[in-house]
Design a protein around this motif. Sequence first.
Motif, PDB file in Angstrom:
ATOM      1  N   ASN A 176       0.853  -1.182   0.000  1.00  0.00           N
ATOM      2  CA  ASN A 176       0.000   0.000   0.000  1.00  0.00           C
ATOM      3  C   ASN A 176       0.890   1.234   0.000  1.00  0.00           C
ATOM      4  O   ASN A 176       1.616   1.511   0.954  1.00  0.00           O
ATOM      5  N   PHE A 177       0.806   1.938  -1.121  1.00  0.00           N
ATOM      6  CA  PHE A 177       1.695   3.076  -1.320  1.00  0.00           C
ATOM      7  C   PHE A 177       1.554   4.128  -0.224  1.00  0.00           C
ATOM      8  O   PHE A 177       2.544   4.630   0.315  1.00  0.00           O
ATOM      9  N   SER A 178       0.317   4.442   0.124  1.00  0.00           N
ATOM     10  CA  SER A 178       0.110   5.512   1.098  1.00  0.00           C
ATOM     11  C   SER A 178       0.699   5.145   2.450  1.00  0.00           C
ATOM     12  O   SER A 178       1.354   5.964   3.097  1.00  0.00           O
ATOM     13  N   ALA A 179       0.461   3.914   2.860  1.00  0.00           N
ATOM     14  CA  ALA A 179       0.974   3.482   4.156  1.00  0.00           C
ATOM     15  C   ALA A 179       2.497   3.530   4.159  1.00  0.00           C
ATOM     16  O   ALA A 179       3.127   4.005   5.105  1.00  0.00           O
ATOM     17  N   ARG A 180       3.068   3.060   3.083  1.00  0.00           N
ATOM     18  CA  ARG A 180       4.523   3.058   2.992  1.00  0.00           C
ATOM     19  C   ARG A 180       5.066   4.483   3.014  1.00  0.00           C
ATOM     20  O   ARG A 180       6.028   4.786   3.716  1.00  0.00           O
ATOM     21  N   ALA A 181       4.418   5.346   2.231  1.00  0.00           N
ATOM     22  CA  ALA A 181       4.883   6.721   2.163  1.00  0.00           C
ATOM     23  C   ALA A 181       4.736   7.400   3.525  1.00  0.00           C
ATOM     24  O   ALA A 181       5.589   8.164   3.958  1.00  0.00           O
TER      25      ALA A 181
END
Lengths: 380, 380
Positions: free
Chosen positions: A92-97
Amino acid sequence: MDIIDKKTKNMKMIVAKSGKVMYSRNTKTIKHCTIQAQEERVSGMASLKDISKVCGVSVATVSKALNNHTDIGEETRENIKRVAKEMGYLPNFSARALKTNRTYDIGVLFVDEAMSGLTHDYFSSVLDSFKRTAEKHGYDITFINGCKNREGRMSYLEHSRYRGFDGVVLACIDFSDPEVIELIRSNIPVVTVDYLFNNRMAVLSDNVGGIRELLRYIYGRGHRRIAYIHGADSSVTQNRLAGFYKTAEELELEIPAAYIREAAYRDTKTAYAVTGELLDLPKPPTCIMYPDDFAAFGGINAIRERGMRIPEDISVAGYDGIPAAIHLEPRLTTVKQNTEQIGRTAASQLIRLMEKPKTTIIEQIVIPGDLVEGKSVAGI
Amino acid sequence: MDIIDKKTKNMKMIVAKSGKVMYSRNTKTIKHCTIQAQEERVSGMASLKDISKVCGVSVATVSKALNNHTDIGEETRENIKRVAKEMGYLPNFSARALKTNRTYDIGVLFVDEAMSGLTHDYFSSVLDSFKRTAEKHGYDITFINGCKNREGRMSYLEHSRYRGFDGVVLACIDFSDPEVIELIRSNIPVVTVDYLFNNRMAVLSDNVGGIRELLRYIYGRGHRRIAYIHGADSSVTQNRLAGFYKTAEELELEIPAAYIREAAYRDTKTAYAVTGELLDLPKPPTCIMYPDDFAAFGGINAIRERGMRIPEDISVAGYDGIPAAIHLEPRLTTVKQNTEQIGRTAASQLIRLMEKPKTTIIEQIVIPGDLVEGKSVAGI
DNA sequence: TGTGCTTCCGAAAACGATTAAGAGAACGAT
DNA sequence: ATCGTTCTCTTAATCGTTTTCGGAAGCACA
């Protein structure tokens, strides 16, 4: 997917929604996942948690396994990777970011005076090359804009911060715009194209050298009465004009003031009009240099309307080397800016700046262009 | 910023790093923040928590105040908003996206057969208009690509899911690519440009109508021997060919098989060669239609090299209406596709689909082009 | 048996926002 | 005095990752 796991000694019972029951032993040998994989694939995204349940390990272990940390056993890691693949897992891009503060996203700001946007030949070509290079290194490209969201307009810098761009590239910009300056001054890694700003990374087309080479070529063809219609004031224009005057001086070439005129870039109408005025001079030039190929089209029209031929009656030269100019009659003599290299260099410099800020030297890189000899400058 | 708050009855003591102490009463009247604002502005981003501490309210209250929820008192809300502004607060995009599952980001996929990328006149023009419209509605634009990150290559769909695009737009694509099909079939809102796919939203340039209008115009100028060099096979080409044949039939126009030729889009070389062959026919055409303006340039060169004049000796017509074709001699008669409207419509349709999926009718919208009468088709 | 070292894995705390559910005060009505 | 309402605001859970720290097991060695 409803997974209820009742942990026993070393065994979990996993009950999928379908009602099927699978046993997942907390040992080295773990079976292929099938039902789960199917379900996850259709209903939204599988998360680390889902994988951890199927594999009977913790979320942390899954994360580390997928990121190739060294403190995970080989068998475990491979099993996790296999299951992740089967479940169609995507991070999950948002979580990672959110956690890492890295977006692998680069902001692109481009506004030109004519608001030509992406249809600007030169810019779109540079951007295309920039994009390819960035993508090769795993970065995405998003446009910066004075975006308005629920809270009203955001400045370029605010937008960049909001989106969390790892870096930004600025091109063809009105560099006197306070918002642009604010963005350049910020602590976001930045590279500018065709503009030099204090101590920032910049990639510049060699306008001085390009004009010099072009003027020398025209001079070499025997021309002595050379007019230059330059573009509107900007650092690019200033460089080209400086190159022009400097070279004229070197060649001991006399340039009457009336031969130096201005027209906006890519403005065929003004170029048309100014060309007419140049032709009406008592001593008209034998060659006219234009701000760019596109503007040259306007001049060419003015010339042809008077029944004059190119290059027999008068010579013309452009700048940029856009495909139309090179392919269409009269094949324009022009300077082709190396857009591919400019974009590529800008991208790789920016990436280095983002990834190794400490060891990266801020430099200004000048990319030379190429004289393209068409048939529009006669030898006399 | 180190804030230590010791909660007493109704009062907090806030100790900023600077050592200054501020008292913030948990009542309606709260002072301006100054020191904090300064500090936050320089050192990274202020978060809801920072604001909540300064204002003496909970994080939830701050969030709701900034999002204009109705269950926050007016005074409180306004104070929170003021402080947020002073602290230069910007919401954290990743956190918000993680929680809400909305990114306000639109993915753009564009790959053409020639890999011309962003330098493709037609596409870049459509994209520019798309981008403007999307931005006006608070959406950003990011390019989709088969991005490779640490885990290797991702498909278009995987990339789109990873980035969490709220919707995607596909243009000028090779629609037989399995990855493209996978993306279109997915549950991500999608709109295609110039391609009709099952039951998906599509915006199409009226190629049938455009060719018809062009052919009728040429016919009306008296031409009867009309050749058509069409582009490589694609749905666009099929539509144009269908329009061509249909109109020819309506006009009872005889088209010899030798008059129908193929050349790739934007390929001046092939257009040049094919034009030569057409001119070498025993009964050469009196007018040649090209796949696009750019290809027409190649043909024009072939014609001129034989010492023939346009339009006196032979007529030509293009397609697209790119600026160069309209401005340069011979001013090309062509069909200008309404790129502005195509891009704008695609964006607004996609946004509607994303925001009101239930009440949005999936439709296919055809945008007509305009015949641009140049000087390249003679009346005979 | 105790000690130290490796190897492998888990618990838990972040990151910064949103939001459902509930709590407390104030107020009027009964 | 009690009840219900309305208006504000808080508590706490949650989204999906990453990462630090520490624990358990196994092994070698004294």
